[in-house]
Design an enzyme around this catalytic site. Structure first.
Site, PDB file in Angstrom:
ATOM      1  N   TYR A  59       0.809  -1.225   0.000  1.00 55.06           N
ATOM      2  CA  TYR A  59       0.000   0.000   0.000  1.00 55.06           C
ATOM      3  C   TYR A  59       0.844   1.276   0.000  1.00 55.06           C
ATOM      4  O   TYR A  59       0.291   2.370   0.029  1.00 55.06           O
ATOM      5  CB  TYR A  59      -0.902   0.046   1.244  1.00 55.06           C
ATOM      6  CG  TYR A  59      -2.168  -0.758   1.130  1.00 55.06           C
ATOM      7  CD1 TYR A  59      -2.256  -1.842   0.262  1.00 55.06           C
ATOM      8  CD2 TYR A  59      -3.275  -0.442   1.899  1.00 55.06           C
ATOM      9  CE1 TYR A  59      -3.410  -2.593   0.176  1.00 55.06           C
ATOM     10  CE2 TYR A  59      -4.439  -1.182   1.807  1.00 55.06           C
ATOM     11  CZ  TYR A  59      -4.499  -2.255   0.949  1.00 55.06           C
ATOM     12  OH  TYR A  59      -5.643  -2.995   0.866  1.00 55.06           O
TER      13      TYR A  59
ATOM     14  N   LYS B 128       1.810 -13.815   6.086  1.00 53.69           N
ATOM     15  CA  LYS B 128       1.940 -14.872   5.065  1.00 53.69           C
ATOM     16  C   LYS B 128       3.426 -15.161   4.875  1.00 53.69           C
ATOM     17  O   LYS B 128       3.929 -15.178   3.746  1.00 53.69           O
ATOM     18  CB  LYS B 128       1.313 -14.417   3.746  1.00 53.69           C
ATOM     19  CG  LYS B 128      -0.179 -14.478   3.688  1.00 53.69           C
ATOM     20  CD  LYS B 128      -0.760 -15.879   3.643  1.00 53.69           C
ATOM     21  CE  LYS B 128      -0.578 -16.567   2.313  1.00 53.69           C
ATOM     22  NZ  LYS B 128      -1.190 -17.923   2.315  1.00 53.69           N
TER      23      LYS B 128
ATOM     24  N   ASP C 133      -4.475 -16.713   5.948  1.00 51.37           N
ATOM     25  CA  ASP C 133      -5.673 -17.444   5.516  1.00 51.37           C
ATOM     26  C   ASP C 133      -6.231 -18.288   6.652  1.00 51.37           C
ATOM     27  O   ASP C 133      -7.453 -18.344   6.863  1.00 51.37           O
ATOM     28  CB  ASP C 133      -5.416 -18.285   4.257  1.00 51.37           C
ATOM     29  CG  ASP C 133      -4.031 -18.911   4.214  1.00 51.37           C
ATOM     30  OD1 ASP C 133      -3.154 -18.434   4.950  1.00 51.37           O
ATOM     31  OD2 ASP C 133      -3.831 -19.861   3.459  1.00 51.37           O
TER      32      ASP C 133
ATOM     33  N   ASP D 255      -6.206  -4.701   6.296  1.00 52.40           N
ATOM     34  CA  ASP D 255      -7.366  -4.165   5.587  1.00 52.40           C
ATOM     35  C   ASP D 255      -8.445  -5.242   5.469  1.00 52.40           C
ATOM     36  O   ASP D 255      -9.612  -5.033   5.808  1.00 52.40           O
ATOM     37  CB  ASP D 255      -6.910  -3.690   4.194  1.00 52.40           C
ATOM     38  CG  ASP D 255      -7.873  -2.706   3.576  1.00 52.40           C
ATOM     39  OD1 ASP D 255      -8.930  -2.439   4.180  1.00 52.40           O
ATOM     40  OD2 ASP D 255      -7.589  -2.216   2.471  1.00 52.40           O
TER      41      ASP D 255
END
Ligand code: NAD
Length: 420
Positions: A148, A218, A284, A308
């Site tokens: 971002y 991740k 996840d 987010d």
């Protein structure tokens, strides 16, 4: 005029602090005054005439443009700098201007690196999950780095070609599947940026005696960026908060050296002595687990993009963006801007339909930041009562059986009556 200050890292709040506020565009106009009335009532109830917020309007968005020709006047930024703590309604992103978003501009100028979103459920509020009462989480999303950061190159542009040639020719990269038609984005994740975010999350957990901090990442795929975030987070907890935390990494070490039983005993002792347990979960898996076992997670520390996604999923679990509060904070300088997390809702603006809860609860976070906990509790109590009676604005009314429909102002009045 009384100003909030930060002295040696601790916030000094006078009894009558000036708080700059941005009314906001669209429904910002509908919800700002009702939210302020609720907060004033709660402060008065808690402290009588001894404490009071002196609201000071500063301009941004459409109103600023109309009155000054500038969407974000310098005076507004100066006011947030001068008074340290402020609050804002939603702002429309100007079309065709140089600024990507006024919200992003405010965050960048004041380096508000923490996006804090507490997620709790109020009895009576419709939820898509079976046991929403088990949800009590606090998201710390890093606000300044990651994909971002805005370092992006569009395929076909000269810079994208330069970057592609550099990667292939200088760096020997052979993993770009379709190099000629690829756009590129860069994902910076730094040690300092990760550490200051995790430190803020740890401080919060320790101060509020919360059971755990989960590092969400991740790192299994993005080893040097998200994987490093995890390692730096664990390092920070073990080096700076050794006597206040116990990490899953320490658990694994004991398990490998001395066996499962000893590791479990160490974990149990840490929990009994009130230490904050530091865990890590792959993003996840976290999104799944937050639905199935929300009680396993208390404070969540994560990077910008993960944060987010997680913020919106968790908000949806307890009633959606109409009631989800938020804040952007620099926990080192003390700068903090509390804000409704929804947008300007142009479809219902000016119709008296908007739910002011997100802004009210953001203002309650502000009271907690100022350590005015009694006033904050009065608002929570009153909102619990009003939701339980199913007296709500139209967004919740359509989802609730046997509810009574209230306008924005009437809903705020209902909360104020209960505070009284
Ligand atoms: P939005 O949040 O304004 O609206 C999405 C939907 O949610 C709409 O149906 C709206 O009616 C409803 N809604 C939102 N807040 C509500 C409330 N308090 N009560 C009842 N219903 C509510 O999102 P959008 O339509 O994508 O964005 C509109 C504008 O807001 C855009 O210009 C966008 O850039 C801006 N925006 C600003 C912020 C901010 O200032 N923090 C955040 C998001 C979007």
């Amino acid at each position: 005029m009384d100003k909030i200050r930060i002295i040696n890292g601790s916030l000094q709040v006078p009894d009558k602090p000036v708080i700059p506020f941005i009314e906001g565009d669209g429904i910002g106009i509908d919800i700002t005054m009702p939210a302020q009335r609720v907060i004033d009532a709660a402060v008065k109830k808690a402290y009588g005439d001894n404490r009071k917020i002196i609201w000071k309007e500063v301009l941004a968005g459409e109103k600023a443009y109309r009155e000054t020709g500038n969407y974000l006047p310098d005076e507004t930024l100066a006011a947030f700098r001068e008074y340290l703590v402020g609050i804002k309604g939603p702002l429309q992103t100007p079309v065709g201007e140089g600024i990507r978003s006024l919200n992003v501009a405010l965050r960048q100028v004041l380096d508000l690196f923490v996006c804090l979103r507490p997620v709790r459920w109020f009895k009576g509020v419709p939820s898509p999950i079976r046991y929403p009462s088990l949800v009590d989480m606090h998201i710390f999303r890093e606000n300044t780095e990651d994909i971002y950061a805005g370092i992006e190159y569009m395929t076909g542009d000269i810079d994208a070609k330069k970057l592609k040639d550099f990667l292939i020719q200088e760096m020997g990269v052979d993993k770009i599947r379709f190099p000629e038609s690829s756009s590129f984005g860069i994902k910076p994740i730094s040690k300092e940026g990760s550490e200051r975010l995790v430190r803020a999350a740890l401080e919060y957990a320790v101060r509020r005696k919360l059971p755990s901090v989960t590092l969400v990442h991740k790192g299994n795929i993005m080893k040097f960026t998200e994987g490093s975030f995890k390692i730096w987070g664990y390092d920070l907890a073990e080096n700076e908060y050794e006597d206040k935390t116990f990490t899953w990494r320490q658990f694994d070490k004991i398990k490998n050296e001395k066996g499962q039983a000893e590791a479990e005993q160490a974990l149990e002792e840490a929990q009994k002595s009130g230490k904050v347990i530091i865990k890590d979960v792959i993003t996840d898996a976290f999104l799944q687990e937050s639905l199935l076992k929300p009680y396993n997670h208390s404070v969540i520390a994560t990077m910008n993009l993960n944060g987010d996604y997680i913020s919106d999923q968790l908000a949806a679990m307890v009633g959606g963006i109409g009631i989800a509060p938020g804040a952007n904070i620099n926990s080192i300088s003390g700068y903090a801007i509390f804000e409704a997390t929804h947008g300007t809702a142009p479809d219902i603006a000016g119709m008296g339909k908007a739910n002011p809860s997100s802004l009210i609860l953001s203002a309650v976070m502000m009271l907690e930041y100022m350590q005015w906990f009694d006033a904050a509790e009065h608002v929570y109590d009153a909102m619990e009562h009003v939701f339980a009676k199913r007296r709500v604005t139209s967004d919740l009314y359509v989802q609730m059986e046997g509810a009574t429909l209230l306008s924005t102002t009437a809903f705020a009045d209902e909360i104020i009556n209960h505070i009284h």
